[in-house]
Design a protein around this motif. Structure first.
Motif, PDB file in Angstrom:
ATOM      1  N   UNK A 169      11.583  34.366  91.086  1.00  9.68           N
ATOM      2  CA  UNK A 169      11.439  32.956  90.748  1.00  9.68           C
ATOM      3  C   UNK A 169      12.588  32.386  89.944  1.00  9.68           C
ATOM      4  N   UNK A 170      13.584  33.226  89.578  1.00 11.53           N
ATOM      5  CA  UNK A 170      14.700  32.756  88.758  1.00 11.53           C
ATOM      6  C   UNK A 170      16.024  33.114  89.429  1.00 11.53           C
ATOM      7  N   UNK A 175      11.817  35.781  77.274  1.00 11.12           N
ATOM      8  CA  UNK A 175      10.839  36.588  77.989  1.00 11.12           C
ATOM      9  C   UNK A 175       9.866  35.709  78.760  1.00 11.12           C
ATOM     10  N   UNK A 176       9.376  36.254  79.856  1.00 11.14           N
ATOM     11  CA  UNK A 176       8.430  35.530  80.700  1.00 11.14           C
ATOM     12  C   UNK A 176       7.029  35.635  80.101  1.00 11.14           C
ATOM     13  N   UNK A 192       7.420  29.361  92.977  1.00  6.06           N
ATOM     14  CA  UNK A 192       7.119  30.190  91.804  1.00  6.06           C
ATOM     15  C   UNK A 192       7.353  29.343  90.562  1.00  6.06           C
ATOM     16  N   UNK A 193       6.306  29.159  89.787  1.00  8.41           N
ATOM     17  CA  UNK A 193       6.414  28.484  88.494  1.00  8.41           C
ATOM     18  C   UNK A 193       6.529  29.556  87.408  1.00  8.41           C
ATOM     19  N   UNK A 194       7.444  29.354  86.475  1.00 15.20           N
ATOM     20  CA  UNK A 194       7.667  30.326  85.405  1.00 15.20           C
ATOM     21  C   UNK A 194       7.679  29.622  84.055  1.00 15.20           C
ATOM     22  N   UNK A 195       6.958  30.173  83.108  1.00 14.33           N
ATOM     23  CA  UNK A 195       7.017  29.711  81.717  1.00 14.33           C
ATOM     24  C   UNK A 195       7.555  30.859  80.875  1.00 14.33           C
ATOM     25  N   UNK A 209      10.608  25.954  81.054  1.00 13.03           N
ATOM     26  CA  UNK A 209       9.809  26.007  82.276  1.00 13.03           C
ATOM     27  C   UNK A 209      10.790  26.035  83.439  1.00 13.03           C
ATOM     28  N   UNK A 210      10.618  26.983  84.333  1.00  9.06           N
ATOM     29  CA  UNK A 210      11.465  27.085  85.520  1.00  9.06           C
ATOM     30  C   UNK A 210      10.586  26.931  86.757  1.00  9.06           C
ATOM     31  N   UNK A 211      11.096  26.202  87.748  1.00 12.57           N
ATOM     32  CA  UNK A 211      10.334  25.950  88.963  1.00 12.57           C
ATOM     33  C   UNK A 211      11.206  26.244  90.175  1.00 12.57           C
ATOM     34  N   UNK A 212      10.904  27.334  90.884  1.00 11.80           N
ATOM     35  CA  UNK A 212      11.567  27.585  92.164  1.00 11.80           C
ATOM     36  C   UNK A 212      10.708  26.931  93.246  1.00 11.80           C
TER      37      UNK A 212
END
Length: 215
Positions: free
Chosen positions: A16-17, A26-27, A102-105, A110-113
């Motif tokens: 996702x990154x 860290x995730x 894939x949403x990542x916090x 916040x990262x959004x693929x």
């Protein structure tokens, strides 16, 4: 894994990154939209189904003036077949969109693929977020809309980031974690991480000014 298998995201150092996490990051959570909920909300699945059902009923009633009800309904069944095809396509689009997302916090952003055909990754540091709003459904799924700082100068395209946006917010596009399961739990994780990150002072290093030589 079969040799002919191809993973479009195999080059990601972290799922996702686009790159490995920096030191100290860290995730905290990763997830994806619930595809069925995404179809209902972003693609108006039931509205489309109702539209074709209305066309079928209208054609059946109108045709009954000159035909029997059975003959009229048979002729109108074209709309049911067409509607089934359209709904199947909507479900497929929703499924592909959800699986490609894939949403990542993390403890910093916040990262959004997002994107199935045109993939992109949005990196949204907590210091660039003005507010976050949770829209919660009865089944526990929900959408977390992220309001960006207006003075940041960054503008996101509503079209390119759809459906991962807050609906109808086109002038100031708000990226959103759409239709995620256990949304209330995720919102708490986001709130706690953002509060902690924003409370930490940022120290920037700048070149020291050279002393002015005395004449």
């Amino acid at each position: 894994m079969p040799k002919d298998h191809h993973d479009d995201f195999a080059t990601e150092p972290v799922r996702g990154l686009p790159e490995a996490l920096p030191t100290g990051e860290e995730i905290l959570w990763q997830g994806q939209p619930a595809w069925w909920q995404l179809a209902r909300e972003s693609l108006s699945f039931w509205w489309v189904a109702g539209y074709f059902a209305f066309l079928f009923a209208w054609r059946t009633v109108a045709g009954a003036a000159t035909q029997s009800w059975v003959e009229s309904a048979t002729a109108a069944s074209f709309f049911l077949v067409l509607g089934a095809i359209v709904l199947a396509l909507l479900a497929l689009v929703s499924f592909v969109q959800a699986k490609a997302t894939v949403y990542t916090i993390t403890n910093k952003r916040v990262a959004m693929r997002i994107g199935a055909a045109l993939t992109m990754t949005l990196n949204l540091p907590f210091r660039k977020l003005a507010n976050a709003e949770l829209g919660l459904r009865r089944n526990g799924t929900g959408t977390i809309a992220l309001e960006l700082m207006e003075d940041d100068g960054a503008r996101l395209s509503y079209v390119l980031t759809w459906p991962h946006v807050r609906p109808w917010k086109m002038k100031h596009t708000q990226p959103a974690l759409r239709c995620i399961p256990e949304a209330e739990k995720v919102a708490r994780i986001l709130a706690e991480a953002a509060e902690t990150a924003v409370s930490v002072p940022v120290i920037e290093t700048v070149p020291a000014a050279r002393p002015v030589a005395a004449e």
